[in-house]
Design an enzyme around this catalytic site. Structure first.
Site, PDB file in Angstrom:
ATOM      1  N   ASP A   9      34.245  35.490  49.410  1.00 32.99           N
ATOM      2  CA  ASP A   9      34.839  35.509  48.036  1.00 32.99           C
ATOM      3  C   ASP A   9      35.976  34.440  47.953  1.00 32.99           C
ATOM      4  O   ASP A   9      36.330  34.221  48.985  1.00 32.99           O
ATOM      5  CB  ASP A   9      35.345  37.089  47.417  1.00 32.99           C
ATOM      6  N   LEU A  10      36.235  34.014  47.492  1.00 30.32           N
ATOM      7  CA  LEU A  10      37.827  33.166  47.092  1.00 30.32           C
ATOM      8  C   LEU A  10      39.334  33.154  47.302  1.00 30.32           C
ATOM      9  O   LEU A  10      39.831  33.196  48.018  1.00 30.32           O
ATOM     10  CB  LEU A  10      37.205  31.743  46.477  1.00 30.32           C
ATOM     11  N   ASP A  11      39.558  34.129  45.992  1.00 30.86           N
ATOM     12  CA  ASP A  11      41.089  34.412  45.559  1.00 30.86           C
ATOM     13  C   ASP A  11      41.600  35.322  46.743  1.00 30.86           C
ATOM     14  O   ASP A  11      40.496  36.928  46.068  1.00 30.86           O
ATOM     15  CB  ASP A  11      40.947  34.384  43.990  1.00 30.86           C
ATOM     16  N   THR A  17      44.803  32.190  45.257  1.00 31.34           N
ATOM     17  CA  THR A  17      45.217  31.705  44.274  1.00 31.34           C
ATOM     18  C   THR A  17      45.367  32.384  42.896  1.00 31.34           C
ATOM     19  O   THR A  17      46.234  32.191  41.733  1.00 31.34           O
ATOM     20  CB  THR A  17      43.713  30.879  43.331  1.00 31.34           C
ATOM     21  N   LYS A  45      42.958  40.719  39.122  1.00 28.06           N
ATOM     22  CA  LYS A  45      42.625  39.882  39.877  1.00 28.06           C
ATOM     23  C   LYS A  45      40.525  40.777  40.043  1.00 28.06           C
ATOM     24  O   LYS A  45      40.276  41.768  40.799  1.00 28.06           O
ATOM     25  CB  LYS A  45      43.293  40.686  42.164  1.00 28.06           C
ATOM     26  N   GLY A  46      40.758  39.647  40.687  1.00 27.35           N
ATOM     27  CA  GLY A  46      38.529  39.666  40.368  1.00 27.35           C
ATOM     28  C   GLY A  46      38.175  39.852  39.465  1.00 27.35           C
ATOM     29  O   GLY A  46      36.788  39.799  39.116  1.00 27.35           O
ATOM     30  N   ARG A  49      37.641  35.053  33.418  1.00 25.75           N
ATOM     31  CA  ARG A  49      39.092  35.018  32.655  1.00 25.75           C
ATOM     32  C   ARG A  49      39.258  35.714  31.021  1.00 25.75           C
ATOM     33  O   ARG A  49      40.042  35.951  31.016  1.00 25.75           O
ATOM     34  CB  ARG A  49      38.770  33.465  32.636  1.00 25.75           C
ATOM     35  N   SER A 114      31.841  33.561  44.037  1.00 31.90           N
ATOM     36  CA  SER A 114      33.653  33.197  43.155  1.00 31.90           C
ATOM     37  C   SER A 114      33.305  33.984  41.507  1.00 31.90           C
ATOM     38  O   SER A 114      32.349  33.084  40.954  1.00 31.90           O
ATOM     39  CB  SER A 114      34.477  32.642  43.163  1.00 31.90           C
ATOM     40  N   ALA A 115      34.628  34.759  41.120  1.00 33.85           N
ATOM     41  CA  ALA A 115      34.016  34.493  39.558  1.00 33.85           C
ATOM     42  C   ALA A 115      34.488  33.617  38.878  1.00 33.85           C
ATOM     43  O   ALA A 115      34.533  33.483  37.908  1.00 33.85           O
ATOM     44  CB  ALA A 115      34.751  35.899  39.258  1.00 33.85           C
ATOM     45  N   SER A 116      35.535  32.588  39.785  1.00 31.79           N
ATOM     46  CA  SER A 116      36.600  31.909  38.789  1.00 31.79           C
ATOM     47  C   SER A 116      34.993  30.315  38.698  1.00 31.79           C
ATOM     48  O   SER A 116      34.531  29.934  39.674  1.00 31.79           O
ATOM     49  CB  SER A 116      37.017  30.747  40.042  1.00 31.79           C
ATOM     50  N   ASN A 118      36.330  27.620  38.504  1.00 32.54           N
ATOM     51  CA  ASN A 118      37.458  26.736  39.280  1.00 32.54           C
ATOM     52  C   ASN A 118      37.583  26.275  40.616  1.00 32.54           C
ATOM     53  O   ASN A 118      37.685  25.930  41.141  1.00 32.54           O
ATOM     54  CB  ASN A 118      38.923  26.683  38.676  1.00 32.54           C
ATOM     55  N   LYS A 145      31.270  40.934  38.544  1.00 33.14           N
ATOM     56  CA  LYS A 145      31.648  41.861  39.725  1.00 33.14           C
ATOM     57  C   LYS A 145      32.037  43.058  38.761  1.00 33.14           C
ATOM     58  O   LYS A 145      33.142  42.854  38.247  1.00 33.14           O
ATOM     59  CB  LYS A 145      32.456  41.621  40.816  1.00 33.14           C
ATOM     60  N   GLU A 169      35.343  40.437  50.488  1.00 31.44           N
ATOM     61  CA  GLU A 169      36.014  40.885  49.370  1.00 31.44           C
ATOM     62  C   GLU A 169      37.223  41.358  49.529  1.00 31.44           C
ATOM     63  O   GLU A 169      37.907  41.998  50.497  1.00 31.44           O
ATOM     64  CB  GLU A 169      35.152  41.589  48.763  1.00 31.44           C
ATOM     65  N   ASP A 170      37.996  41.006  48.553  1.00 31.33           N
ATOM     66  CA  ASP A 170      39.600  41.443  48.317  1.00 31.33           C
ATOM     67  C   ASP A 170      39.877  42.411  47.171  1.00 31.33           C
ATOM     68  O   ASP A 170      40.768  43.214  47.644  1.00 31.33           O
ATOM     69  CB  ASP A 170      40.558  40.915  48.218  1.00 31.33           C
TER      70      ASP A 170
HETATM   71  P1  B16 Z   1      39.043  31.752  36.730  1.00 32.89           P
HETATM   72  P2  B16 Z   1      37.670  35.885  43.526  1.00 32.89           P
HETATM   73  C1  B16 Z   1      38.605  35.129  40.231  1.00 32.89           C
HETATM   74  O1  B16 Z   1      38.706  34.707  41.928  1.00 32.89           O
HETATM   75  C2  B16 Z   1      40.656  35.761  40.563  1.00 32.89           C
HETATM   76  O2  B16 Z   1      40.233  36.600  41.520  1.00 32.89           O
HETATM   77  C3  B16 Z   1      40.590  36.866  39.354  1.00 32.89           C
HETATM   78  O3  B16 Z   1      41.706  37.006  39.031  1.00 32.89           O
HETATM   79  C4  B16 Z   1      40.189  34.844  37.561  1.00 32.89           C
HETATM   80  O4  B16 Z   1      40.524  35.946  36.604  1.00 32.89           O
HETATM   81  C5  B16 Z   1      38.576  35.103  38.147  1.00 32.89           C
HETATM   82  O5  B16 Z   1      37.989  33.995  39.512  1.00 32.89           O
HETATM   83  C6  B16 Z   1      38.431  34.125  37.348  1.00 32.89           C
HETATM   84  O6  B16 Z   1      38.401  32.428  37.368  1.00 32.89           O
HETATM   85  O7  B16 Z   1      39.277  31.809  34.987  1.00 32.89           O
HETATM   86  O8  B16 Z   1      39.615  30.509  37.274  1.00 32.89           O
HETATM   87  O9  B16 Z   1      37.410  31.144  35.872  1.00 32.89           O
HETATM   88  O10 B16 Z   1      38.248  36.587  43.966  1.00 32.89           O
HETATM   89  O11 B16 Z   1      36.401  36.225  42.084  1.00 32.89           O
HETATM   90  O12 B16 Z   1      36.718  34.621  44.007  1.00 32.89           O
HETATM   91 MG    MG Z   2      39.019  38.427  45.077  1.00 31.41          MG
END
Ligand code: B16
Ligand code: MG
Length: 220
Positions: A9-11, A17, A45-46, A49, A114-116, A118, A145, A169-170
């Site tokens: 996982d990233l964040d 982040t 968290k996780g 958006r 990662s869910a992000s 970015n 997730k 994972e966190d």
């Molecule tokens: P974005 P992860 C997640 O990252 C964040 O923990 C979560 O707070 C955020 O809303 C999500 O990514 C989406 O991010 O807005 O940049 O697409 O923990 O899955 O790495």
């Molecule tokens: Mg995370």
């Protein structure tokens, strides 16, 4: 147990982040006329958006149309991207780089889950992109997730059986996703929150991939 793929996982695992997400969400809440606390931010968290925005609006007791929500999410993301664009390698969480290097040296493949949306930008800013054999980010998956899609996709693309994969994972939802994907799970953070994981470590700092592997059970 010979593992073939480690999925990170990233964040919260490789980088924090969450503080930048929080700054941007707090700014949005202030603009909408209410305070968004750090405790509230824990719930994001996780989480994706759009779901994060829905939680924030719920906290503020506001209702918005889909079009308004899209605009608000976009605005938050513009601020967030501005914040993370200033990041550099110094923001890699302690021990994460050394851990990735050890996994590589063990001949185990590495993926991001990662869910992000970015995630690629963040990995580039941290100069970590080169460590990854495959990157699954929020642009590639439709189900958040605890759905296992984010991890299953990485294993599928790299042609590795789930029982040969370990997820780091966190977030509790991420551990559930890893379990549902049929993979080993390592929780990074508090054992109170991550008790469903096979093993929990406080951080990647001073953790050794080799010794963690030895502590895993026979089967996920
Ligand atoms: P974005 P992860 C997640 O990252 C964040 O923990 C979560 O707070 C955020 O809303 C999500 O990514 C989406 O991010 O807005 O940049 O697409 O923990 O899955 O790495
Ligand atoms: Mg995370």
């Amino acid at each position: 147990m010979k593992l073939e793929l480690a999925i990170f996982d990233l964040d919260g695992v490789l980088v924090d982040t969450a503080k930048y997400h929080y700054q941007a969400w707090k700014r949005l809440a202030a603009e909408l006329g209410f305070h968004f606390s750090e405790e509230h931010n824990e719930r994001l968290k996780g989480v994706s958006r759009m779901r994060s925005l829905e939680i924030l609006l719920e906290v503020g007791g506001l209702e918005k149309s889909l079009a308004e929500k899209e605009q608000l999410a976009e605005k938050k993301n513009r601020w967030y991207v501005e914040y993370i664009s200033a990041m550099d390698e110094s923001e890699i969480l302690p021990g994460a780089l050394e851990f990735l290097q050890e996994v590589k040296a063990e001949g185990v493949q590495i993926a991001l889950g990662s869910a992000s949306k970015n995630a690629r930008l963040i990995l580039d800013r941290l100069h970590l992109t080169g460590y990854f054999d495959f990157i699954v980010d929020g642009t590639l998956v439709s189900k958040a997730k605890p759905d296992p899609e984010v991890f299953s996709l990485a294993a599928q693309v790299l042609k590795v059986a789930p029982e040969k994969c370990v997820v780091f994972e966190d977030a509790a939802a991420g551990i559930e996703a890893g379990r549902r994907a049929g993979m080993f799970t390592v929780g990074v953070g508090s054992s109170q929150i991550l008790h469903e994981a096979n093993i929990v470590i406080p951080s990647l700092d001073q953790a050794s991939f080799k010794s963690l592997t030895r502590q895993l059970p026979e089967h996920p």
